[in-house]
Design a protein around this motif. Structure first.
Motif, PDB file in Angstrom:
ATOM      1  N   LEU A  88      42.728 -11.043 -40.484  1.00 21.32           N
ATOM      2  CA  LEU A  88      41.650  -9.962 -40.277  1.00 21.32           C
ATOM      3  C   LEU A  88      42.362  -8.990 -39.318  1.00 21.32           C
ATOM      4  O   LEU A  88      41.898  -7.864 -39.326  1.00 21.32           O
ATOM      5  N   GLN A  89      43.275  -9.358 -38.587  1.00 20.67           N
ATOM      6  CA  GLN A  89      43.852  -8.526 -37.444  1.00 20.67           C
ATOM      7  C   GLN A  89      44.975  -7.724 -37.932  1.00 20.67           C
ATOM      8  O   GLN A  89      45.450  -6.885 -37.376  1.00 20.67           O
ATOM      9  N   LYS A 132      42.363 -20.193 -36.851  1.00 17.14           N
ATOM     10  CA  LYS A 132      42.215 -20.338 -38.392  1.00 17.14           C
ATOM     11  C   LYS A 132      43.185 -19.151 -39.073  1.00 17.14           C
ATOM     12  O   LYS A 132      42.976 -17.998 -38.471  1.00 17.14           O
ATOM     13  N   PRO A 133      43.645 -19.282 -40.191  1.00 13.74           N
ATOM     14  CA  PRO A 133      44.593 -18.302 -40.828  1.00 13.74           C
ATOM     15  C   PRO A 133      43.710 -17.013 -41.363  1.00 13.74           C
ATOM     16  O   PRO A 133      43.985 -15.870 -41.058  1.00 13.74           O
ATOM     17  N   GLU A 134      42.489 -17.401 -41.737  1.00 13.03           N
ATOM     18  CA  GLU A 134      41.396 -16.189 -41.952  1.00 13.03           C
ATOM     19  C   GLU A 134      41.225 -15.291 -40.609  1.00 13.03           C
ATOM     20  O   GLU A 134      41.088 -14.045 -40.973  1.00 13.03           O
ATOM     21  N   ILE A 135      41.071 -15.774 -39.410  1.00 15.81           N
ATOM     22  CA  ILE A 135      41.157 -14.890 -38.457  1.00 15.81           C
ATOM     23  C   ILE A 135      42.396 -13.855 -38.075  1.00 15.81           C
ATOM     24  O   ILE A 135      42.219 -12.748 -37.659  1.00 15.81           O
ATOM     25  N   PHE A 139      46.517  -7.445 -51.801  1.00 12.68           N
ATOM     26  CA  PHE A 139      47.239  -7.321 -50.320  1.00 12.68           C
ATOM     27  C   PHE A 139      46.950  -8.178 -49.261  1.00 12.68           C
ATOM     28  O   PHE A 139      47.686  -8.318 -48.418  1.00 12.68           O
ATOM     29  N   ARG A 140      45.783  -8.678 -49.343  1.00 12.43           N
ATOM     30  CA  ARG A 140      45.495  -9.550 -48.098  1.00 12.43           C
ATOM     31  C   ARG A 140      45.726 -11.200 -48.388  1.00 12.43           C
ATOM     32  O   ARG A 140      45.093 -12.041 -48.766  1.00 12.43           O
TER      33      ARG A 140
END
Length: 877
Positions: free
Chosen positions: A372-373, A366-369, A351-352
């Motif tokens: 997270l949204q 950063k893509p990981e930030i 999913f992520r």
């Protein structure tokens, strides 16, 4: 002409709220304040002819000055032209005259037309229209056979008209049955909606409900939102159709509820549409478009033209196009869950996954930030509240100036692509922030210069550097007979705040859940305070973790073992130090000496439903606003655990040659706001808290953790910090202190607020409460909290208030009257007891001082003084 005196609603039975009916009436009489038409009086008392004459004079004066200014500007421009010609230039810097239009508003003009109100003259056309509108309103509510009559009573004596509306509502149509038509998917969702309503409200929708068109419309809104939250994309209120079959004999309604299919563009013919059934929708891909040129080298336009790419995105033309793409996948599932889903070790979560599109060498976030949204996760079901939550989460980052989510349907499938278009906000900014405060009922004025840097390390980190200062009015410490001088305290100092995503020092991506959105707040500040009696320096370091839970809750927890570190150094003036030594009070000396607080733990929780809708009965409205907060502090326990390696002085352990405080403290506040009639509301507050100093702290809580009572934000019958503690008989203490502090607090308020016009608001209030010490204070007898005696020691006051609401802030003036004073002798505590002679009050003084009544009256303060001028900024709660 007749002045409209009053409107009256007369109903045969209380079937409809009179306030609802009154809101429909087209003409309202002039507004009254405390029963008087003050606004009308202001309007009539100011002569409009005089205003016009004064305005004409001002206009002539303005025109004369403007003429002189233009002549002066023309001379300057002629001079500049000659100089430009002399230099051989064809252009010159022209001076332009500003303020060429007369726009000044006279004070009397503003008073008459803005604060005043012109006479409301009875209008028969509006009267007839009101009768018609009331009848239509009743029909809309299900009373189809109503009868509304209007009557006007003219008074020739004072040229006034009193209007009354007589309402016979008649019988009410009630929904008896509901027939469902439409696709099986939507009908199944309606059954699920029914079960939800039964669980929440104890009954099914439309079951013996009045045939109220407002209720039907609210149902359409509620059910369409429910359906979109249950994976059905683009289901709107227009897809719900009602047909009513009414039976006059039984006053029953058979309702047909039809769920219509949606219209989509025909792929075979772009000029036509066709009907298709709704279906459950899933997310295919998620894209974040960082629409900017922050990291582009050279000309963005030339770069895009050279590659044959449009400057703006075809899907969102208001946003710039992007060139590069990075694919991000999150690996977070536990071993147990991977085995259940049959995922090999190291395989990303199904999913992520998101695509981040950007310009330049790398994304500026950063893509990981960004991932997270996002709650609309790939391969997961579509739910509209997930989209709302994602949008709100992106806003909370505070690094975007524009956010636009776009959903794109993929033809021939039940899938959607999600696109988030993001424009960056200004990364660095300077600001000047002036403030007026009334902290603990003490007025202050301060300002700060702030520098803010957002997204410091590409992870939405935010650093704020501030340097501020100001003045505050503090109460007298020792002499209770003298009030504090206006702005007698000066403060100045720098501060640094670092706001980081996640639970620093762990990385944000370590968290498996997206719901709480934790952030870390690290704040350090240095404050210098100067008064005539002492200089005070405060250093403080806060390390807090913050969790947001939906729209209603905020949790904060300090870093375990070092939540707050605070050092207070006080340099008393020789005179103040001598006074402290003379009084020789352990509680007072402890409060005004150096203090070192190492908080092992800090926890706080706030609940506020202001942004949330509530339902009562069958109508959606904001019923009550509830605010609750609790804070738990614990200090000195970690240091005390290592006391074996510490030095002692006066039976107290030291850390780095500093005696540290040891205590546990809790503070709670509950506020309820209840809307009543139009422009009126009831507000209630209950506050309770207490601290226990123990082991390394022998007397009381540190000053900054103590409790105060009295003042504009507390018990308004007493001046700030003058109430209590407990039953302490301050009126018999000639050495009483001007500032009273303690370890325990209980208090509350009830306030009725009402409108007095567009800007002025009024209030009637009652406050109660007191403070107590945990340990016995020999200099303040009866100050200790005792379970069997604390109730009679709760002080009571009442008063009235006036507020000037300027939209951006509120200026408040309250007058508090003490009604019950627990410090007085039994028989003199109530304001109405011995009101003329105050015999019981002064008799107590005679026995205590051993002097005559006349001598005692000179020594003792006057009983029940009215606390005039409780000035404040903002509402008290």
């Amino acid at each position: 002409m007749y002045l409209l005196k009053s409107n009256e609603i007369v109903m045969n039975k209380n079937t409809i709220s009179k306030e609802e009916v009154m809101s429909i009436v087209r003409q309202k009489p002039n507004q009254k304040t405390f029963g008087l038409p003050i606004k009308l009086f202001i309007f009539n008392s100011i002569d409009s002819v005089k205003i016009a004459d004064k305005r004409l004079k001002k206009k002539k004066s303005f025109d004369f000055k403007l003429k002189k200014k233009r002549e002066k500007v023309n001379k300057i421009n002629q001079k500049r032209i000659r100089k430009a010609i002399k230099r051989g230039e064809t252009e010159y810097d022209e001076k332009v005259l500003s303020d060429t239009v007369f726009s000044k508003v006279l004070f009397r003009e503003k008073l008459k037309y803005k604060f005043g109100q012109k006479p409301i003259v009875f209008d028969s056309i509006l009267f007839d229209k009101s009768v018609e509108q009331i009848a239509l309103f009743l029909k809309k509510k299900g009373y189809y056979y109503n009868n509304v009559k209007g009557n006007v009573n003219y008074s020739e004596k004072d040229s006034k008209a009193a209007v009354s509306y007589s309402i016979n509502s008649g019988p009410l149509y009630v929904i008896d049955s509901v027939k469902l038509l439409g696709s099986s998917l939507i009908i199944a969702l309606y059954k699920k909606y029914e079960r939800k309503q039964l669980a929440n409200e104890g009954e099914y929708p439309f079951r013996n409900i009045p045939f109220d068109l407002d209720y039907l419309e609210l149902f359409r809104e509620d059910f369409s939102k429910f359906t979109r939250d249950e994976t059905v994309y683009k289901f709107y209120t227009s897809n719900i159709h009602f047909t009513a079959d009414t039976l006059k004999k039984t006053m029953k309604v058979n309702l047909i509820l039809e769920f219509l299919d949606r219209f989509v563009q025909d792929p075979n013919n772009k000029d036509s549409v066709k009907k298709v059934p709704f279906y459950s929708t899933e997310i295919k891909n998620v894209y974040f478009h960082l629409s900017d040129t922050l990291n582009v080298k050279g000309s963005y336009s030339n770069l895009m033209l050279s590659k044959g790419i449009e400057l703006t995105d075809s899907l969102a033309p208001q946003f710039l196009n992007t060139l590069n793409t990075v694919f991000y996948q999150k690996i977070s599932y536990s071993k147990k869950k991977r085995e259940k889903l049959k995922l090999p070790k190291g395989t990303p979560d199904p999913f992520r996954m998101v695509y981040v599109k950007y310009n330049g060498d790398k994304p500026w976030i950063k893509p990981e930030i960004l991932e997270l949204q996002n709650y609309l996760e790939q391969n997961n079901k579509f739910k509209e509240y997930y989209l709302d939550r994602s949008y709100r989460s992106l806003i909370q980052l505070g690094v975007f100036s524009s956010i636009k989510p776009i959903l794109v349907e993929i033809p021939g499938t039940n899938k959607l692509d999600v696109h988030y278009y993001l424009e960056p906000a200004e990364k660095q900014s300077f600001g000047f922030e002036p403030k007026f405060t009334t902290t603990s009922g003490l007025m202050g004025a301060n300002a700060s210069v702030n520098y803010t840097n957002k997204n410091l390390f590409r992870g939405t980190e935010k650093v704020t550097l501030s340097f501020g200062g100001g003045f505050e009015t503090q109460t007298q410490v020792l002499d209770a007979s003298r009030k504090g001088n206006f702005f007698n305290t000066f403060e100045i100092g720098p501060s640094v705040k670092l706001d980081l995503p996640g639970l620093f020092p762990t990385p944000p991506t370590l968290l498996k859940s997206k719901r709480q959105k934790p952030r870390t707040e690290i704040t350090t500040a240095l404050n210098f305070e100067k008064r005539d009696i002492f200089d005070r320096r405060v250093f403080q370091l806060n390390y807090m973790w913050k969790f947001l839970v939906g729209k209603t809750q905020v949790f904060k927890m300090g870093f375990p073992g070092a939540s707050v570190i605070k050092f207070v150094q006080i340099d008393p003036s020789p005179q103040f130090e001598q006074q402290l030594n003379t009084i020789n009070d352990a509680f007072l000396t402890s409060s005004y000496s150096d203090q070192f607080v190492w908080q092992d733990f800090k926890f706080s929780w706030e609940f506020n439903n202001k942004e949330k809708d509530f339902q009562e009965g069958k109508k959606r409205f904001l019923n009550s606003i509830i605010y609750f907060s609790t804070t738990l502090d614990a200090a000195g326990n970690l240091l005390y655990a290592f006391r074996g390696r510490q030095d002692m002085i006066s039976d107290q352990y030291q850390f780095q040659n500093l005696i540290y405080s040891q205590f546990v403290r809790i503070d709670n506040q509950y506020i309820l706001t209840k809307k009543l009639k139009q422009k009126t509301s009831l507000h209630m507050r209950l506050s309770g808290g207490g601290g226990i100093p123990y082991r390394n702290t022998k007397t009381t809580l540190p000053y900054d953790y103590s409790f105060f009572a009295g003042g504009s934000n507390d018990n308004r019958g007493w001046t700030a910090r003058a109430l209590g503690p407990g039953g302490y008989k301050y009126h018999l203490d000639t050495n009483r202190l001007g500032t009273q502090i303690a370890d325990i607090r209980l208090g509350g308020s009830v306030e009725y607020r009402f409108s007095m016009g567009s800007m002025f608001k009024g209030a009637v209030f009652s406050d109660f409460g007191n403070i107590w010490t945990y340990n016995e204070d020999q200099s303040r007898q009866y100050s200790k909290f005792e379970l069997k005696s604390f109730l009679p020691q709760i002080a009571l006051s009442a008063g009235v208030g006036l507020r000037l609401d300027l939209d951006f802030f509120v200026i408040r003036l309250d007058i508090g009257f003490p009604i019950y004073n627990p410090a007085y002798e039994d028989g003199a505590r109530w304001v109405f007891q011995d009101m003329k002679t105050r015999a019981t009050y002064y008799k107590e003084g005679e026995l205590f001082f051993g002097q005559t009544n006349e001598q005692v009256r000179k020594i003792m303060p006057k009983p029940f003084p009215i606390n005039f001028f409780n000035f404040g900024i903002g509402y008290p709660f």
